[in-house]
Design a protein around this motif. Sequence first.
Motif, short mmCIF file in Angstrom:
data_model
loop_
_atom_site.label_atom_id
_atom_site.label_comp_id
_atom_site.label_asym_id
_atom_site.label_seq_id
_atom_site.Cartn_x
_atom_site.Cartn_y
_atom_site.Cartn_z
N MET A 1 -12.52 -44.09 -62.75
CA MET A 1 -11.70 -42.91 -62.60
C MET A 1 -12.59 -41.78 -62.06
O MET A 1 -13.70 -41.61 -62.52
N ILE A 2 -12.05 -41.03 -61.10
CA ILE A 2 -12.80 -39.96 -60.45
C ILE A 2 -12.22 -38.61 -60.85
O ILE A 2 -11.00 -38.44 -60.92
N LEU A 3 -13.09 -37.65 -61.09
CA LEU A 3 -12.70 -36.28 -61.34
C LEU A 3 -13.13 -35.46 -60.13
O LEU A 3 -14.32 -35.41 -59.80
N LEU A 4 -12.16 -34.89 -59.44
CA LEU A 4 -12.43 -34.00 -58.32
C LEU A 4 -12.46 -32.59 -58.87
O LEU A 4 -11.48 -32.12 -59.47
N ASN A 5 -13.58 -31.91 -58.73
CA ASN A 5 -13.74 -30.55 -59.24
C ASN A 5 -14.11 -29.64 -58.08
O ASN A 5 -15.11 -29.87 -57.42
N THR A 6 -13.29 -28.63 -57.85
CA THR A 6 -13.65 -27.60 -56.88
C THR A 6 -13.76 -26.29 -57.65
O THR A 6 -12.83 -25.89 -58.34
N LEU B 1 -2.29 -30.66 -54.44
CA LEU B 1 -2.84 -31.77 -55.23
C LEU B 1 -1.71 -32.70 -55.68
O LEU B 1 -1.80 -33.91 -55.55
N GLY B 2 -0.64 -32.10 -56.20
CA GLY B 2 0.50 -32.89 -56.67
C GLY B 2 1.20 -33.63 -55.56
O GLY B 2 1.60 -34.79 -55.72
N ASP B 3 1.34 -32.99 -54.40
CA ASP B 3 2.03 -33.61 -53.26
C ASP B 3 1.29 -34.83 -52.72
O ASP B 3 1.89 -35.69 -52.09
N ALA B 4 -0.01 -34.90 -52.96
CA ALA B 4 -0.81 -36.02 -52.45
C ALA B 4 -0.39 -37.35 -53.06
O ALA B 4 -0.56 -38.41 -52.46
N THR C 1 -11.70 -38.50 -51.68
CA THR C 1 -12.49 -38.00 -50.56
C THR C 1 -11.62 -37.77 -49.33
O THR C 1 -11.76 -36.75 -48.65
N ARG C 2 -10.71 -38.68 -49.07
CA ARG C 2 -9.81 -38.52 -47.92
C ARG C 2 -8.99 -37.24 -48.08
O ARG C 2 -8.86 -36.45 -47.15
N TRP C 3 -8.41 -37.02 -49.26
CA TRP C 3 -7.62 -35.81 -49.49
C TRP C 3 -8.49 -34.57 -49.30
O TRP C 3 -8.09 -33.61 -48.65
N HIS C 4 -9.68 -34.61 -49.87
CA HIS C 4 -10.58 -33.45 -49.76
C HIS C 4 -10.94 -33.17 -48.31
O HIS C 4 -10.93 -32.02 -47.88
N THR D 1 -6.70 -32.68 -46.29
CA THR D 1 -5.82 -31.63 -46.79
C THR D 1 -6.58 -30.44 -47.36
O THR D 1 -6.30 -29.29 -47.00
N ALA D 2 -7.53 -30.69 -48.23
CA ALA D 2 -8.26 -29.59 -48.85
C ALA D 2 -9.03 -28.79 -47.81
O ALA D 2 -9.21 -27.58 -47.97
N SER D 3 -9.48 -29.44 -46.77
CA SER D 3 -10.18 -28.73 -45.70
C SER D 3 -9.28 -27.66 -45.09
O SER D 3 -9.71 -26.53 -44.84
#
Length: 100
Positions: free
Chosen positions: A1-6, A30-33, A68-71, A74-76
Amino acid sequence: MILLNTTFIVADNRLPEFEKWARETYLPALGDAGIFFSPLMARVLACVEPGTTSIAIQAQAPDLTEATRWHDETASLLKDDLQARFQGQALFFTTYMEIL
């Protein structure tokens, strides 16, 4: 399990605007992903720089590749929007962590 923290470091005078942006833009993205769960936003209690507040936004993902793909995609775009709105008064960094 991965925790993405920004973690976002925000000028105190822009904090209400940032919190609104985070609740209305970043967290919904985040939710839409469809890959993240248990999102949360928390104030970091340690002061990094006088006159600023740090806010961490975290969400769990089943694997690093999808997070990573989302980050990177989308996050970019979200962070480009953040930079345009806050013009240097909101900085950020992202950390990927493995939940043990």
